[in-house]
Write a protein that holds these residues in place. Structure first.
Motif, mmCIF file in Angstrom:
data_model
loop_
_atom_site.group_PDB
_atom_site.id
_atom_site.type_symbol
_atom_site.label_atom_id
_atom_site.label_comp_id
_atom_site.label_asym_id
_atom_site.label_seq_id
_atom_site.Cartn_x
_atom_site.Cartn_y
_atom_site.Cartn_z
ATOM 1 N N MET A 215 0.809 -1.217 0.000
ATOM 2 C CA MET A 215 0.000 0.000 0.000
ATOM 3 C C MET A 215 0.842 1.267 0.000
ATOM 4 N N GLY A 216 2.134 1.118 -0.311
ATOM 5 C CA GLY A 216 2.987 2.286 -0.520
ATOM 6 C C GLY A 216 3.516 2.938 0.740
ATOM 7 N N PHE A 217 3.565 2.192 1.858
ATOM 8 C CA PHE A 217 4.035 2.788 3.103
ATOM 9 C C PHE A 217 5.546 3.071 3.093
ATOM 10 N N GLU A 218 6.299 2.392 2.250
ATOM 11 C CA GLU A 218 7.760 2.501 2.242
ATOM 12 C C GLU A 218 8.321 2.171 3.625
ATOM 13 N N ASN A 219 8.241 0.901 3.975
ATOM 14 C CA ASN A 219 8.648 0.419 5.294
ATOM 15 C C ASN A 219 10.124 0.687 5.569
ATOM 16 N N GLU A 220 10.438 0.810 6.850
ATOM 17 C CA GLU A 220 11.833 0.976 7.279
ATOM 18 C C GLU A 220 12.300 -0.226 8.095
ATOM 19 N N LYS A 221 11.657 -0.504 9.217
ATOM 20 C CA LYS A 221 12.027 -1.680 10.011
ATOM 21 C C LYS A 221 10.822 -2.113 10.840
ATOM 22 N N ASP A 222 10.867 -3.372 11.276
ATOM 23 C CA ASP A 222 9.808 -3.881 12.153
ATOM 24 C C ASP A 222 10.420 -4.838 13.154
ATOM 25 N N HIS A 223 9.799 -4.964 14.324
ATOM 26 C CA HIS A 223 10.369 -5.817 15.366
ATOM 27 C C HIS A 223 9.398 -5.973 16.533
ATOM 28 N N PRO A 224 9.582 -7.054 17.315
ATOM 29 C CA PRO A 224 8.874 -7.139 18.591
ATOM 30 C C PRO A 224 9.388 -6.036 19.520
ATOM 31 N N GLU A 225 8.519 -5.530 20.379
ATOM 32 C CA GLU A 225 8.903 -4.491 21.328
ATOM 33 C C GLU A 225 9.263 -5.111 22.678
ATOM 34 N N VAL A 226 9.458 -4.262 23.696
ATOM 35 C CA VAL A 226 9.968 -4.692 24.995
ATOM 36 C C VAL A 226 9.029 -5.669 25.697
ATOM 37 N N ALA A 227 7.731 -5.368 25.687
ATOM 38 C CA ALA A 227 6.770 -6.200 26.417
ATOM 39 C C ALA A 227 6.442 -7.471 25.631
ATOM 40 N N PRO A 228 5.985 -8.520 26.307
ATOM 41 C CA PRO A 228 5.563 -9.739 25.598
ATOM 42 C C PRO A 228 4.433 -9.423 24.614
ATOM 43 N N SER A 229 4.499 -10.005 23.429
ATOM 44 C CA SER A 229 3.464 -9.860 22.396
ATOM 45 C C SER A 229 3.298 -8.427 21.891
ATOM 46 N N GLN A 230 4.298 -7.603 22.118
ATOM 47 C CA GLN A 230 4.216 -6.213 21.671
ATOM 48 C C GLN A 230 5.004 -6.051 20.372
ATOM 49 N N PHE A 231 4.523 -5.148 19.492
ATOM 50 C CA PHE A 231 5.156 -4.992 18.178
ATOM 51 C C PHE A 231 5.243 -3.533 17.787
ATOM 52 N N GLU A 232 6.110 -3.274 16.805
ATOM 53 C CA GLU A 232 6.231 -1.952 16.195
ATOM 54 C C GLU A 232 6.683 -2.145 14.758
ATOM 55 N N ILE A 233 6.013 -1.501 13.812
ATOM 56 C CA ILE A 233 6.331 -1.622 12.391
ATOM 57 C C ILE A 233 6.495 -0.205 11.841
ATOM 58 N N ASN A 234 7.711 0.168 11.525
ATOM 59 C CA ASN A 234 8.007 1.549 11.153
ATOM 60 C C ASN A 234 8.024 1.745 9.644
ATOM 61 N N TYR A 235 7.632 2.944 9.228
ATOM 62 C CA TYR A 235 7.604 3.306 7.810
ATOM 63 C C TYR A 235 8.055 4.746 7.661
ATOM 64 N N SER A 236 8.189 5.203 6.431
ATOM 65 C CA SER A 236 8.870 6.462 6.161
ATOM 66 C C SER A 236 7.989 7.684 6.421
#
Length: 477
Positions: A215-236
């Motif tokens: 969908m044209g987000f132009e992703n940068e990085k993604d990863h699980p976060e500090v807490a269990p089952s937590q996530f973050e997906i970064n884009y430009s």
């Protein structure tokens, strides 16, 4: 039902990405609205595989609303799409309910058929009042008007990117059933950057990232976060309205992918006590017409300009005024807990992650200001509008050592409400009518919940959270 006789549009992810990036480039170049409208209408008319156009808009609290228009009807009636505004929380009263949806053809998206259904495209709508002007309760329209004004008057392009954290919980509709179960179930017990290939959290992140890329987000990085089952997906980065639209799409995509996997993507700021909450760190900068980043100065303090520091000072000045806009729910005040890297200090720092504003390491291209005290459930249009307008047009306090003075954000929604109601600046931001409506919505949610947060997440702060609104649950009050 059999698909044997259907021939609806289904594009590969590569084709989707190409189309969405082309549309994104038109938006960046500010191609005239009438040119894009003509192009989009022709595309719809000439593409037989499209059956419906999904129009998206957001209410005053930031809840995303979606409605499908038959393609043939929309082509004929796109300039007269009426709807009942009294059915939308925070919009018009019943006696003055007629509103219209204009279409922002520049905010047009091609979507993966396996996630959104075949034969559909998305476009963001603009809410128009009965007099033909932008409706004051539609913060997307307010933000767009402000951004356009800044470009036309000052040559400023307002840029933003958001780091949106969330949790992935087991089971569909885990938030809606929390009042029955009293708990959320993790799908992953890992931590920061830790998720094995093929586990549920990694599969969810991978799938969501693929949809965003298409969908044209132009992703940068993604990863699980500090807490269990937590996530973050970064884009430009994007211009400010596109950035706010992408926040709404990001949460929509996450929820849709999670549901298809039999899970729930939650953007509650603090769904589980004892572990880190979820934030929506908001990175902002301003460029001029030649593309120069006005926040960069290699010789400035922390290598950002006096202009940027002036922007920061105004944000700090209005920190308490804005808190209810950036932290919009009862649950959000659980996150502002200093034991979990919470940004509850009204300070600015290059290193202290407990500060409301951080100055990240940057260069000529990436120099920016990061407002960390934003919950992921806030209205993204309201967040970006209030940050940019405050940073550009707000007041600067005469508090001694403003950037490091001992001041703290509210630790409960009642104090935030009081600060919001009493602030002259929030009246200037929103106008008396919209300010009062927003405050009344937040007061009603607060009054349905325990006044003291305590250490246990209460069913009421989930049940009456604006993102899980439905008549069956709220009707139990």
């Amino acid at each position: 039902m059999s698909s044997e006789f259907r021939n609806f549009l289904e594009l590969s992810y590569e084709e989707l990405e190409d189309l969405n990036l082309q549309a994104k480039e038109q938006r960046k170049k500010r191609v005239a609205a009438d040119v894009i409208q003509e192009e989009r209408l022709k595309y719809l008319a000439d593409t037989p595989g499209i059956k419906a156009v999904t129009v998206l808009f957001s209410d005053l609290e930031g809840r995303l609303h979606m409605l499908d228009y038959d393609k043939k009807f929309l082509i004929k009636s796109y300039d007269n799409l009426t709807f009942d505004g009294s059915s939308i929380r925070g919009f018009t009263a019943q006696r003055e309910s007629d509103l219209r949806l204009g279409l922002d053809w520049s905010a047009f998206y091609w979507t993966p058929a396996d996630v959104f259904g075949s034969g559909k495209v998305l476009v963001f709508g603009e809410v128009i009042d009965k007099n033909g002007g932008h409706y004051s309760g539609d913060l997307r329209g307010v933000l767009k008007s402000f951004a356009t004004e800044q470009f036309e008057k000052n040559g400023y392009t307002l840029n933003a990117a958001n780091e949106i954290e969330g949790f992935l919980f087991d089971g569909i509709d885990a938030e809606r059933t929390f009042h029955e179960t009293g708990k959320f179930e993790y799908v992953n017990q890992g931590g920061y950057y830790h998720s094995l290939p093929g586990d549920p959290l990694r599969e969810f992140i991978d799938t969501t990232a693929e949809v965003q890329r298409a969908m044209g987000f132009e992703n940068e990085k993604d990863h699980p976060e500090v807490a269990p089952s937590q996530f973050e997906i970064n884009y430009s980065y994007g211009d400010v309205v596109a950035a706010a639209d992408q926040i709404q799409l990001y949460k929509l995509i996450c929820r849709q992918v999670a549901t298809q996997m039999g899970m729930t993507a939650s953007f509650l700021p603090k769904p589980v006590t004892g572990v880190n909450g979820s934030g929506m760190h908001t990175n902002v900068s301003i460029t001029n017409k030649s593309g120069k980043n006005l926040f960069w100065d290699p010789k400035g303090e922390e290598k950002v300009s006096k202009f940027a520091w002036g922007f920061v000072d105004k944000i700090l000045t209005h920190g308490n005024d804005l808190c209810l806009l950036l932290n919009a729910s009862v649950n959000a005040y659980r996150r502002l807990d200093p034991h979990f890297e919470a940004p509850n200090q009204i300070k600015a720092s290059a290193t202290d992650r407990g500060s409301m504003v951080r100055i990240p390491i940057g260069n000529e291209k990436s120099a920016r200001v990061e407002v960390r005290s934003v919950g992921p459930d806030a209205n993204p249009y309201m967040v970006l509008y209030s940050i940019f307008k405050s940073g550009l047009q707000g007041n600067t306090s005469k508090i001694k050592n403003l950037r490091q003075a001992e001041r703290y954000l509210p630790d409960n929604i009642y104090t935030a409400l009081e600060d919001f109601r009493n602030a002259e600046w929030t009246t200037e931001l929103l106008g008396e009518d919209v300010k009062a409506r927003y405050a009344d919505l937040k007061q009603a949610s607060a009054d349905r919940c325990a006044r003291l947060l305590g250490t246990i997440v209460k069913p009421s702060e989930i049940q009456f959270h604006h993102d899980v609104y439905n008549q069956l649950l709220w009707g139990q009050f």
